[in-house]
Scaffold this motif. Structure first.
Motif, PDB file in Angstrom:
ATOM      1  N   LEU A 177     -15.961   6.830 -22.997  1.00  0.00           N
ATOM      2  CA  LEU A 177     -16.548   8.055 -22.463  1.00  0.00           C
ATOM      3  C   LEU A 177     -16.854   7.951 -20.973  1.00  0.00           C
ATOM      4  CD1 LEU A 177     -18.879   9.188 -25.373  1.00  0.00           C
ATOM      5  CD2 LEU A 177     -16.531   9.853 -24.871  1.00  0.00           C
ATOM      6  N   GLY A 178     -16.654   9.066 -20.285  1.00  0.00           N
ATOM      7  CA  GLY A 178     -16.933   9.117 -18.849  1.00  0.00           C
ATOM      8  C   GLY A 178     -15.651   9.194 -18.034  1.00  0.00           C
ATOM      9  N   LEU A 179     -14.491   9.069 -18.714  1.00  0.00           N
ATOM     10  CA  LEU A 179     -13.213   9.152 -18.003  1.00  0.00           C
ATOM     11  C   LEU A 179     -12.768  10.619 -17.923  1.00  0.00           C
ATOM     12  CD1 LEU A 179     -11.363   6.118 -19.615  1.00  0.00           C
ATOM     13  CD2 LEU A 179     -12.705   6.198 -17.494  1.00  0.00           C
ATOM     14  N   SER A 180     -11.930  10.883 -16.937  1.00  0.00           N
ATOM     15  CA  SER A 180     -11.539  12.279 -16.710  1.00  0.00           C
ATOM     16  C   SER A 180     -10.580  12.809 -17.770  1.00  0.00           C
ATOM     17  CB  SER A 180     -10.926  12.428 -15.315  1.00  0.00           C
ATOM     18  OG  SER A 180      -9.775  11.621 -15.234  1.00  0.00           O
ATOM     19  N   ARG A 181      -9.945  11.910 -18.527  1.00  0.00           N
ATOM     20  CA  ARG A 181      -9.109  12.330 -19.662  1.00  0.00           C
ATOM     21  C   ARG A 181      -9.403  11.425 -20.854  1.00  0.00           C
ATOM     22  NH1 ARG A 181      -4.319  15.274 -17.976  1.00  0.00           N
ATOM     23  NH2 ARG A 181      -4.635  15.861 -15.793  1.00  0.00           N
ATOM     24  N   PRO A 182      -9.194  11.930 -22.085  1.00  0.00           N
ATOM     25  CA  PRO A 182      -9.604  11.146 -23.251  1.00  0.00           C
ATOM     26  C   PRO A 182      -8.775   9.869 -23.465  1.00  0.00           C
ATOM     27  CG  PRO A 182      -9.286  13.462 -23.831  1.00  0.00           C
ATOM     28  CD  PRO A 182      -8.740  13.281 -22.453  1.00  0.00           C
ATOM     29  N   VAL A 183      -9.486   8.758 -23.606  1.00  0.00           N
ATOM     30  CA  VAL A 183      -8.857   7.481 -23.947  1.00  0.00           C
ATOM     31  C   VAL A 183      -9.576   6.951 -25.187  1.00  0.00           C
ATOM     32  CG1 VAL A 183      -8.454   5.096 -23.205  1.00  0.00           C
ATOM     33  CG2 VAL A 183      -8.221   6.964 -21.554  1.00  0.00           C
ATOM     34  N   ILE A 184      -8.799   6.633 -26.219  1.00  0.00           N
ATOM     35  CA  ILE A 184      -9.379   6.146 -27.470  1.00  0.00           C
ATOM     36  C   ILE A 184      -8.942   4.703 -27.700  1.00  0.00           C
ATOM     37  CG2 ILE A 184      -9.530   6.473 -29.981  1.00  0.00           C
ATOM     38  CD1 ILE A 184     -10.667   8.879 -28.543  1.00  0.00           C
ATOM     39  N   LYS A 185      -9.922   3.833 -27.918  1.00  0.00           N
ATOM     40  CA  LYS A 185      -9.621   2.442 -28.260  1.00  0.00           C
ATOM     41  C   LYS A 185      -9.627   2.332 -29.782  1.00  0.00           C
ATOM     42  CE  LYS A 185      -9.813  -2.163 -28.315  1.00  0.00           C
ATOM     43  NZ  LYS A 185      -9.208  -2.359 -29.646  1.00  0.00           N
ATOM     44  N   ALA A 186      -8.453   2.092 -30.367  1.00  0.00           N
ATOM     45  CA  ALA A 186      -8.396   1.874 -31.813  1.00  0.00           C
ATOM     46  C   ALA A 186      -8.711   0.401 -32.094  1.00  0.00           C
ATOM     47  CB  ALA A 186      -7.019   2.236 -32.342  1.00  0.00           C
ATOM     48  N   HIS A 187      -9.213   0.121 -33.269  1.00  0.00           N
ATOM     49  CA  HIS A 187      -9.559  -1.246 -33.670  1.00  0.00           C
ATOM     50  C   HIS A 187      -8.325  -2.147 -33.558  1.00  0.00           C
ATOM     51  CE1 HIS A 187     -11.483  -4.428 -35.968  1.00  0.00           C
ATOM     52  NE2 HIS A 187     -12.607  -3.724 -35.936  1.00  0.00           N
ATOM     53  N   GLY A 188      -8.525  -3.382 -33.126  1.00  0.00           N
ATOM     54  CA  GLY A 188      -7.412  -4.318 -32.952  1.00  0.00           C
ATOM     55  C   GLY A 188      -6.619  -4.554 -34.228  1.00  0.00           C
ATOM     56  N   SER A 189      -7.296  -4.457 -35.365  1.00  0.00           N
ATOM     57  CA  SER A 189      -6.588  -4.709 -36.628  1.00  0.00           C
ATOM     58  C   SER A 189      -6.154  -3.408 -37.296  1.00  0.00           C
ATOM     59  CB  SER A 189      -7.481  -5.515 -37.555  1.00  0.00           C
ATOM     60  OG  SER A 189      -8.638  -4.768 -37.857  1.00  0.00           O
ATOM     61  N   SER A 190      -6.000  -2.362 -36.494  1.00  0.00           N
ATOM     62  CA  SER A 190      -5.648  -1.043 -37.039  1.00  0.00           C
ATOM     63  C   SER A 190      -4.351  -1.056 -37.840  1.00  0.00           C
ATOM     64  CB  SER A 190      -5.473  -0.039 -35.895  1.00  0.00           C
ATOM     65  OG  SER A 190      -6.706   0.304 -35.323  1.00  0.00           O
ATOM     66  N   ASP A 191      -4.385  -0.398 -38.980  1.00  0.00           N
ATOM     67  CA  ASP A 191      -3.161  -0.123 -39.726  1.00  0.00           C
ATOM     68  C   ASP A 191      -2.783   1.342 -39.468  1.00  0.00           C
ATOM     69  OD1 ASP A 191      -4.976   1.353 -41.131  1.00  0.00           O
ATOM     70  OD2 ASP A 191      -4.892   0.163 -42.954  1.00  0.00           O
ATOM     71  N   ALA A 192      -1.768   1.811 -40.167  1.00  0.00           N
ATOM     72  CA  ALA A 192      -1.277   3.173 -39.925  1.00  0.00           C
ATOM     73  C   ALA A 192      -2.394   4.208 -40.098  1.00  0.00           C
ATOM     74  CB  ALA A 192      -0.112   3.478 -40.861  1.00  0.00           C
ATOM     75  N   LYS A 193      -3.228   4.008 -41.118  1.00  0.00           N
ATOM     76  CA  LYS A 193      -4.297   4.967 -41.381  1.00  0.00           C
ATOM     77  C   LYS A 193      -5.271   5.038 -40.200  1.00  0.00           C
ATOM     78  CE  LYS A 193      -7.818   4.211 -44.329  1.00  0.00           C
ATOM     79  NZ  LYS A 193      -8.547   4.009 -45.603  1.00  0.00           N
ATOM     80  N   ALA A 194      -5.649   3.862 -39.689  1.00  0.00           N
ATOM     81  CA  ALA A 194      -6.591   3.824 -38.562  1.00  0.00           C
ATOM     82  C   ALA A 194      -5.985   4.478 -37.322  1.00  0.00           C
ATOM     83  CB  ALA A 194      -7.000   2.383 -38.268  1.00  0.00           C
ATOM     84  N   ILE A 195      -4.700   4.240 -37.103  1.00  0.00           N
ATOM     85  CA  ILE A 195      -4.027   4.856 -35.949  1.00  0.00           C
ATOM     86  C   ILE A 195      -3.964   6.380 -36.123  1.00  0.00           C
ATOM     87  CG2 ILE A 195      -1.800   5.043 -34.720  1.00  0.00           C
ATOM     88  CD1 ILE A 195      -3.347   2.476 -34.040  1.00  0.00           C
ATOM     89  N   PHE A 196      -3.671   6.792 -37.326  1.00  0.00           N
ATOM     90  CA  PHE A 196      -3.649   8.234 -37.627  1.00  0.00           C
ATOM     91  C   PHE A 196      -4.999   8.858 -37.269  1.00  0.00           C
ATOM     92  CE2 PHE A 196      -5.010  11.480 -40.684  1.00  0.00           C
ATOM     93  CZ  PHE A 196      -4.076  12.487 -40.417  1.00  0.00           C
ATOM     94  N   HIS A 197      -6.090   8.225 -37.730  1.00  0.00           N
ATOM     95  CA  HIS A 197      -7.415   8.793 -37.458  1.00  0.00           C
ATOM     96  C   HIS A 197      -7.763   8.736 -35.969  1.00  0.00           C
ATOM     97  CE1 HIS A 197      -8.790   9.964 -41.415  1.00  0.00           C
ATOM     98  NE2 HIS A 197      -8.288   8.840 -41.917  1.00  0.00           N
ATOM     99  N   ALA A 198      -7.303   7.705 -35.274  1.00  0.00           N
ATOM    100  CA  ALA A 198      -7.563   7.625 -33.825  1.00  0.00           C
ATOM    101  C   ALA A 198      -6.833   8.753 -33.099  1.00  0.00           C
ATOM    102  CB  ALA A 198      -7.145   6.259 -33.288  1.00  0.00           C
ATOM    103  N   ILE A 199      -5.628   9.071 -33.561  1.00  0.00           N
ATOM    104  CA  ILE A 199      -4.874  10.175 -32.940  1.00  0.00           C
ATOM    105  C   ILE A 199      -5.552  11.522 -33.245  1.00  0.00           C
ATOM    106  CG2 ILE A 199      -2.654  11.416 -32.916  1.00  0.00           C
ATOM    107  CD1 ILE A 199      -1.295   8.674 -33.426  1.00  0.00           C
ATOM    108  N   ARG A 200      -6.052  11.636 -34.467  1.00  0.00           N
ATOM    109  CA  ARG A 200      -6.786  12.844 -34.844  1.00  0.00           C
ATOM    110  C   ARG A 200      -7.984  13.053 -33.908  1.00  0.00           C
ATOM    111  NH1 ARG A 200     -11.079  13.294 -37.686  1.00  0.00           N
ATOM    112  NH2 ARG A 200     -11.024  11.176 -38.500  1.00  0.00           N
ATOM    113  N   GLN A 201      -8.678  11.938 -33.669  1.00  0.00           N
ATOM    114  CA  GLN A 201      -9.848  11.955 -32.795  1.00  0.00           C
ATOM    115  C   GLN A 201      -9.450  12.294 -31.353  1.00  0.00           C
ATOM    116  OE1 GLN A 201     -11.247   8.003 -32.782  1.00  0.00           O
ATOM    117  NE2 GLN A 201     -13.334   8.498 -32.116  1.00  0.00           N
ATOM    118  N   ALA A 202      -8.345  11.715 -30.892  1.00  0.00           N
ATOM    119  CA  ALA A 202      -7.849  11.976 -29.533  1.00  0.00           C
ATOM    120  C   ALA A 202      -7.549  13.466 -29.385  1.00  0.00           C
ATOM    121  CB  ALA A 202      -6.599  11.146 -29.265  1.00  0.00           C
TER     122      ALA A 202
END
Lengths: 329, 329
Positions: free
Chosen positions: B286-311
């Protein structure tokens, strides 16, 4: 051996304190001095049917209330059960002191009435917490919210001696709570402390520990400033409560959950016991010249019993003397 | 809307990243740009049978490895998938960026390539954590181990806007992580921050929160310096793991435990799901001029999907603009 017990500290005083003290006198072979209003103690003992046989009473007319300013234990409230108990300890009328009263007041009173061991910068509160397999020690758990590297080095030594002598851990692994494992991680305080601990040959320093590894048995003694330590302690408590609450809901919120609960009962009890702070006694105030144990504010008889057991172990192991020798060398 | 995804960040890159991106493209109606080595992406997609139809590839020949110095993302590793992705975001070639790679590098790159919102002192990592009933936001979760009161006040505002716009919480309750609830508790930093937050009319400040109340839903946004926040985040993870591990053992370590497990299955799954970080997406910077999402290092497809949803939600809600207006006012 004689343990002085503050009969009026905590939420369930004096009845649970008296019951716990009775249990300890019966089972641990210790002598008990109860500090507090004599007539109230006798009246409560009679109504709760707790025998006071063999116990001494050290009369103190008032109670140190939780909302009092900690420093007022020295003057305004010097006739409180906590103050009177601490002064008796300082005067050698007992070998250790247990109270479930105000932590702040116990710390001020412990430091100024019982006094610190020479060479100890500040007394620390140490918490014994349940780990994955065995309990571990966390200090400072909240006494000093601002610390220097020298203080943290002191805490490491205090904790290491306690883990050896009271928790019976040979060569305890000491770690520094930090936000990364490498030497250069964290703020300047952590970096400086890392260097001091690494150079200290009295301690088995295994490096930084990340909070993720704390519940996992990653170290026997975890060193933190009192702010960080208090956050860890309370989050530990809060998470434990959340998870056991969810567990309960899992069984009760499901129409067939009670069947599951019946079959899992042994495991549930074991888990509950393992996460139960009452089994681990209280929090020792380390760095004082005589043992002072802070029992949990909501202590029942069982928790008081375990705190007295712990006080006995501290007194028996001559903690202060061992710490003094380690600091000198 | 177009989300740029670092195809080579995290432990399970690129295959889980590609699968997660595919899922998001199918289900969320977003366009995807994959940053990374084109031939490797195509080869992996073919071997994993993931269709790349409709996805763009932004070629980047190298990968930013976890052990690299974060600052090296700017020069030595400016051809890495993370760096190329961030520069594309800065240039307006996408609306948000998701990476499961090095947090430090993402923070440096985010700050210096994507840039901060005017008036924001430092970008913070915000973590979405499962609470007793609803998730809550914790920031800073580790970007800045040393903070000023002004920075903490910034974080409070960033978190409050995020909670409103992305977590859809009306008038989010903002609390300061501290070792007591009263205004005068904690170190000077906490005392000063308390006063600033109390005076800030843009925030629904509800006071200090003790760590015990954090899992309990005591606040929607919890403000901490990055050291304390990282300790809270990782202890949360560690305790969650410990408890679910113990739960497993409770069922499997008991001869009739499997019977219990059968009857409790629904509850167990619900609990597991509730405590599963993968459901909550990643950690927004937070605080950046455009959204950047850090997904968990051990992310699987589901986690990446949810990170993209959030983005997508971040981009849609025009977070940076709202923050800018709140800072100005």
């Amino acid at each position: 051996m004689r343990i002085i017990v503050d009969a009026f500290g905590g939420d369930h005083a004096p009845h649970e304190i008296l019951k716990g003290a009775r249990l300890a006198a019966n089972k641990l072979g210790v002598e008990i001095t109860l500090a507090g209003d004599e007539s109230q103690i006798r009246a409560c003992a009679a109504s709760c049917r707790v025998s006071l046989a063999g116990m001494d009473i050290l009369h103190a007319p008032t109670v140190f209330q939780m909302e009092y300013e900690p420093a007022s234990i020295l003057k305004e409230h010097s006739d409180s059960s906590m103050s009177v108990g601490l002064k008796a300890l300082a005067a050698g009328q007992g070998d250790a002191f247990v109270s479930a009263g105000s932590t702040g007041a116990l710390l001020v009173g412990g430091t100024l009435l019982v006094k610190r061991i020479r060479g100890v910068r500040r007394a620390a509160i140490a918490a014994v917490l349940p780990g994955n397999t065995v309990p571990f020690l966390l200090l400072d758990a909240g006494a000093n919210s601002e610390c220097t590297a020298e203080m943290l080095e002191n805490f490491a030594l205090l904790g290491s001696v306690y883990a050896q002598k009271v928790l019976q851990i040979a060569n305890p692994r000491v770690a520094l709570a930090n936000i990364g494992t490498e030497e250069n991680k964290g703020d300047p305080l952590r970096q400086e402390t890392f260097r001091s601990l690494k150079a200290n040959t009295k301690i088995n320093f295994i490096g930084n520990i990340e909070a993720r590894e704390i519940p996992n048995g990653g170290a026997d003694v975890i060193v933190a400033d009192g702010f960080t330590g208090n956050i860890i302690l309370k989050l530990y408590e809060g998470m434990g409560k959340l998870m056991t609450g969810k567990l309960k809901k899992m069984f009760l919120g499901n129409p067939l959950g009670w069947v599951a609960a019946v079959f899992a009962a042994g495991g549930i009890l074991k888990l509950k016991r393992q996460m139960d702070y009452k089994e681990y006694g209280g929090a020792p105030l380390l760095g004082l010249s005589r043992p002072v144990i802070k029992a949990h504010g909501s202590s029942d008889a069982k928790a008081i019993f375990h705190a007295i057991r712990q006080a006995k172990q501290c007194a028996k192991s001559n903690l202060a003397q061992v710490i003094k020798e380690n600091l000198k060398a």
